[in-house]
Motif scaffolding. Structure first.
Motif, PDB file in Angstrom:
ATOM      1  N   ASN A  30      64.197 114.708-106.123  1.00 19.52           N
ATOM      2  CA  ASN A  30      63.864 113.834-106.842  1.00 19.52           C
ATOM      3  C   ASN A  30      63.606 112.566-107.765  1.00 19.52           C
ATOM      4  N   ARG A  31      64.297 112.653-108.694  1.00 15.32           N
ATOM      5  CA  ARG A  31      64.432 112.058-109.952  1.00 15.32           C
ATOM      6  C   ARG A  31      63.903 110.819-109.431  1.00 15.32           C
ATOM      7  N   GLU A  32      64.421 109.538-109.085  1.00 11.49           N
ATOM      8  CA  GLU A  32      64.276 108.539-109.115  1.00 11.49           C
ATOM      9  C   GLU A  32      62.126 108.068-108.260  1.00 11.49           C
ATOM     10  N   TYR A  33      62.191 109.277-107.593  1.00  5.52           N
ATOM     11  CA  TYR A  33      60.413 109.280-107.244  1.00  5.52           C
ATOM     12  C   TYR A  33      59.548 109.884-108.374  1.00  5.52           C
ATOM     13  N   PHE A  37      57.057 106.796-109.838  1.00  7.92           N
ATOM     14  CA  PHE A  37      55.449 107.267-109.528  1.00  7.92           C
ATOM     15  C   PHE A  37      54.727 108.384-110.805  1.00  7.92           C
ATOM     16  N   LEU A  38      55.204 109.721-110.892  1.00  4.39           N
ATOM     17  CA  LEU A  38      54.871 110.500-111.911  1.00  4.39           C
ATOM     18  C   LEU A  38      55.580 110.789-113.116  1.00  4.39           C
ATOM     19  N   CYS A  39      56.360 109.679-113.305  1.00  5.33           N
ATOM     20  CA  CYS A  39      56.582 110.025-115.261  1.00  5.33           C
ATOM     21  C   CYS A  39      55.106 109.113-115.944  1.00  5.33           C
ATOM     22  N   ILE A  40      55.056 110.092-117.167  1.00 12.47           N
ATOM     23  CA  ILE A  40      53.600 109.788-117.839  1.00 12.47           C
ATOM     24  C   ILE A  40      54.083 107.982-118.420  1.00 12.47           C
ATOM     25  N   ASN A  41      55.515 108.399-119.238  1.00  7.97           N
ATOM     26  CA  ASN A  41      56.224 107.470-119.827  1.00  7.97           C
ATOM     27  C   ASN A  41      56.856 106.159-118.979  1.00  7.97           C
ATOM     28  N   ARG A  42      56.161 106.275-117.779  1.00  9.04           N
ATOM     29  CA  ARG A  42      56.997 104.904-117.194  1.00  9.04           C
ATOM     30  C   ARG A  42      56.331 103.799-117.502  1.00  9.04           C
ATOM     31  N   CYS A  49      62.641 108.562-121.278  1.00  4.62           N
ATOM     32  CA  CYS A  49      61.620 110.103-120.614  1.00  4.62           C
ATOM     33  C   CYS A  49      62.736 110.024-119.960  1.00  4.62           C
ATOM     34  N   GLU A  50      62.735 109.411-118.378  1.00  5.27           N
ATOM     35  CA  GLU A  50      63.139 109.541-117.414  1.00  5.27           C
ATOM     36  C   GLU A  50      62.951 110.410-116.739  1.00  5.27           C
ATOM     37  N   GLY A  51      61.938 110.996-116.117  1.00  7.00           N
ATOM     38  CA  GLY A  51      61.246 112.078-115.738  1.00  7.00           C
ATOM     39  C   GLY A  51      60.489 113.840-116.457  1.00  7.00           C
ATOM     40  N   LYS A  52      61.540 113.226-117.749  1.00  6.48           N
ATOM     41  CA  LYS A  52      61.683 114.783-118.068  1.00  6.48           C
ATOM     42  C   LYS A  52      60.022 115.113-118.230  1.00  6.48           C
ATOM     43  N   CYS A  53      59.312 114.606-118.700  1.00  8.57           N
ATOM     44  CA  CYS A  53      57.717 115.402-119.003  1.00  8.57           C
ATOM     45  C   CYS A  53      57.736 116.049-117.717  1.00  8.57           C
ATOM     46  N   GLN A  54      58.235 115.861-116.778  1.00 11.96           N
ATOM     47  CA  GLN A  54      57.658 116.076-115.395  1.00 11.96           C
ATOM     48  C   GLN A  54      58.435 117.729-114.675  1.00 11.96           C
ATOM     49  N   LEU A  55      59.683 117.508-115.473  1.00 11.15           N
ATOM     50  CA  LEU A  55      60.416 118.725-115.566  1.00 11.15           C
ATOM     51  C   LEU A  55      59.757 119.919-116.813  1.00 11.15           C
ATOM     52  N   THR A  56      59.737 119.223-117.709  1.00  5.94           N
ATOM     53  CA  THR A  56      59.016 120.296-119.190  1.00  5.94           C
ATOM     54  C   THR A  56      57.883 120.710-118.121  1.00  5.94           C
ATOM     55  N   LYS A  57      57.052 119.938-117.869  1.00  9.72           N
ATOM     56  CA  LYS A  57      55.891 120.386-117.064  1.00  9.72           C
ATOM     57  C   LYS A  57      55.803 121.400-116.186  1.00  9.72           C
TER      58      LYS A  57
END
Length: 125
Positions: A30-33, A37-42, A49-57
């Motif tokens: 679900n990396r594109e989504y 939509f979910l990335c804090i740094n979009r 960031c490319e969603g790494k913040c959500q992965l870390t969380k």
């Protein structure tokens, strides 16, 4: 029915064991989504960031969940010291006095040494 129950229990245990792998696979699927939509740094593409913040969380939440489960599942360890009296002494028994008896035995043993047997083989021509 019995096989289905056994297979489902094994699947649940494997999911628990590989929970971090499941989080990583879900992130990759679900990396594109997540990036959109979910990335804090979009709004800040220069951070990459490319969603790494959500992965870390998610990984931190999974770690906390595992830690809580371990703390609940831990049993309190009690150390019990067992004492036993040593029934057998390991000290060598040494007599206080050494008594020697006279012996009538004399050294009368003799042997003939066969030194000629123990030599390297010789070639006779």
């Amino acid at each position: 029915m019995k096989n289905f129950f056994v297979i489902s229990l094994i699947a649940i245990m494997l999911l628990q064991i590989f929970s971090k792998v499941v989080v990583l696979v879900d992130f990759q699927a679900n990396r594109e989504y997540i990036m959109e939509f979910l990335c804090i740094n979009r709004d800040k593409p220069e951070l990459k960031c490319e969603g790494k913040c959500q992965l870390t969380k998610k990984l931190k939440a999974q770690h906390d969940t595992d830690k809580q489960a371990n703390e609940r599942g831990q049993k309190q360890e009690v150390q019990v010291n067992l004492y036993c009296q040593n029934l057998f002494s390991l000290k060598p028994i040494i007599p206080e006095t050494i008594v020697t008896y006279p012996s009538g035995y004399t050294f009368s043993y003799s042997s003939i040494a066969y030194h000629c047997i123990f030599h390297p083989p010789q070639v006779i021509v």
